[in-house]
Scaffold this active site. Structure first.
Site, PDB file in Angstrom:
ATOM      1  N   LYS A 109      34.421 -38.210   2.825  1.00 43.40           N
ATOM      2  CA  LYS A 109      35.095 -39.464   3.170  1.00 43.40           C
ATOM      3  C   LYS A 109      34.442 -39.965   4.465  1.00 43.40           C
ATOM      4  CE  LYS A 109      39.672 -41.036   4.650  1.00 43.40           C
ATOM      5  NZ  LYS A 109      41.091 -40.968   4.281  1.00 43.40           N
ATOM      6  N   ARG A 126      51.592 -37.901   5.040  1.00 40.53           N
ATOM      7  CA  ARG A 126      52.073 -38.418   6.319  1.00 40.53           C
ATOM      8  C   ARG A 126      53.571 -38.559   6.351  1.00 40.53           C
ATOM      9  NH1 ARG A 126      48.868 -43.826   7.712  1.00 40.53           N
ATOM     10  NH2 ARG A 126      47.053 -43.419   6.413  1.00 40.53           N
ATOM     11  N   THR A 180      45.242 -37.025   4.048  1.00 39.58           N
ATOM     12  CA  THR A 180      45.687 -36.584   5.378  1.00 39.58           C
ATOM     13  C   THR A 180      45.913 -35.073   5.416  1.00 39.58           C
ATOM     14  OG1 THR A 180      47.021 -38.626   5.268  1.00 39.58           O
ATOM     15  CG2 THR A 180      46.982 -37.497   7.355  1.00 39.58           C
ATOM     16  N   GLU A 221      45.419 -41.343  -3.996  1.00 36.18           N
ATOM     17  CA  GLU A 221      45.547 -40.430  -2.847  1.00 36.18           C
ATOM     18  C   GLU A 221      46.900 -40.638  -2.190  1.00 36.18           C
ATOM     19  OE1 GLU A 221      42.326 -40.828   0.011  1.00 36.18           O
ATOM     20  OE2 GLU A 221      43.623 -40.146   1.624  1.00 36.18           O
TER      21      GLU A 221
HETATM   22  O1  ELE Z   1      45.695 -40.804   6.022  1.00 38.75           O
HETATM   23  C1  ELE Z   1      44.523 -40.444   6.117  1.00 38.75           C
HETATM   24  O2  ELE Z   1      44.129 -39.304   5.862  1.00 38.75           O
HETATM   25  C2  ELE Z   1      43.501 -41.382   6.525  1.00 38.75           C
HETATM   26  O3  ELE Z   1      42.391 -41.000   6.680  1.00 38.75           O
HETATM   27  C3  ELE Z   1      43.844 -42.784   6.772  1.00 38.75           C
HETATM   28  C4  ELE Z   1      43.729 -43.642   5.520  1.00 38.75           C
HETATM   29  O4  ELE Z   1      42.607 -43.345   4.779  1.00 38.75           O
HETATM   30  C5  ELE Z   1      43.733 -45.044   5.953  1.00 38.75           C
HETATM   31  O5  ELE Z   1      44.893 -45.288   6.699  1.00 38.75           O
HETATM   32  C6  ELE Z   1      43.671 -46.005   4.826  1.00 38.75           C
HETATM   33  O6  ELE Z   1      43.071 -47.112   5.354  1.00 38.75           O
HETATM   34  P1  ELE Z   1      43.593 -48.615   5.241  1.00 38.75           P
HETATM   35  O7  ELE Z   1      43.046 -49.102   3.947  1.00 38.75           O
HETATM   36  O8  ELE Z   1      42.970 -49.233   6.410  1.00 38.75           O
HETATM   37  O9  ELE Z   1      45.077 -48.565   5.283  1.00 38.75           O
END
Ligand code: ELE
Length: 207
Positions: free
Chosen positions: A126, A42, A66, A38
């Site tokens: 999700k 961002r 995102t 994924e």
């Molecule tokens: O960017 C997006 O659409 C999100 O929903 C956020 C990500 O899924 C998380 O930032 C990943 O989570 P971590 O493993 O805690 O880094």
């Protein structure tokens, strides 16, 4: 295509700053056993990264994360995204995702959102932000009344907690970024990324 939830136990969540990192990074993840990737929208480099991986890493299944607007749905699919993930959802976004023709995982964090998505015919979601929104206890509780909903929990999950999520009947895979430490990516240490990916890919076996 196989459901996104069933491609691999762990879906790496990637934030790309330099588009030239995308292909070697994706190759390292695939070599480690994590083919579903994924790439979050961002950063300005994300769409170029998706296109590069779609073009140069045929064994990867690259998706966009995102995704929060219909325009992003269109741009991501045009770039080559083979699945779409959102942190949350609206009817407008859901309609665009549905019309895109590629699989999608809308993000939820409450029971009512799960019911609303089931009402709209969506069973795979999700769960975000997983740890902050209630973690494994929340998902376990949802499985009683709503066993038809399946999840990819993401947000705050690491190698120590991933097996607890993967042991739940309503979890297909987990998302996370722990196999992509910022210092390893900055140093272009793809060997370390591959080794961390391999560990992550083996987590299902521990369940
Ligand atoms: O960017 C997006 O659409 C999100 O929903 C956020 C990500 O899924 C998380 O930032 C990943 O989570 P971590 O493993 O805690 O880094």
């Amino acid at each position: 295509m196989t459901s996104v939830l069933d491609l691999a136990p762990v879906v790496p969540v990637v934030v790309i700053d330099d588009p030239s990192d995308a292909v070697p990074l994706a190759r390292a993840l695939v070599a480690g056993g994590l083919p579903a990737i994924e790439v979050t929208l961002r950063t300005p480099a994300a769409l170029e990264a998706i296109a590069a991986v779609a073009d140069a890493v045929p064994d990867a299944v690259v998706g966009a994360g995102t995704v929060i607007t219909p325009e992003q749905v269109r741009l991501a699919v045009t770039a080559g995204a083979r699945f779409l993930v959102s942190p949350g959802w609206t009817d407008l976004l859901l309609e665009a995702m549905r019309a895109s023709g590629v699989p999608y995982l809308p993000g939820v964090s409450t029971t009512s959102e799960v019911v609303a998505l089931l009402e709209r015919g969506v069973r795979e979601m999700k769960f975000f932000p997983a740890e902050a929104a209630g973690g494994t206890a929340y998902l376990k509780s949802l499985n009683g009344p709503l066993p038809q909903a399946r999840f990819c929990p993401t947000g705050g999950i690491g190698p120590a907690t991933a097996p607890d999520y993967l042991a739940l009947p309503n979890v297909g895979c987990v998302g996370g970024s722990w196999m992509l430490p910022a210092d390893a990516v900055a140093a272009r240490d793809w060997g370390r990324v591959e080794a961390l990916a391999r560990e992550a890919a083996g987590l299902r076996a521990q369940v």
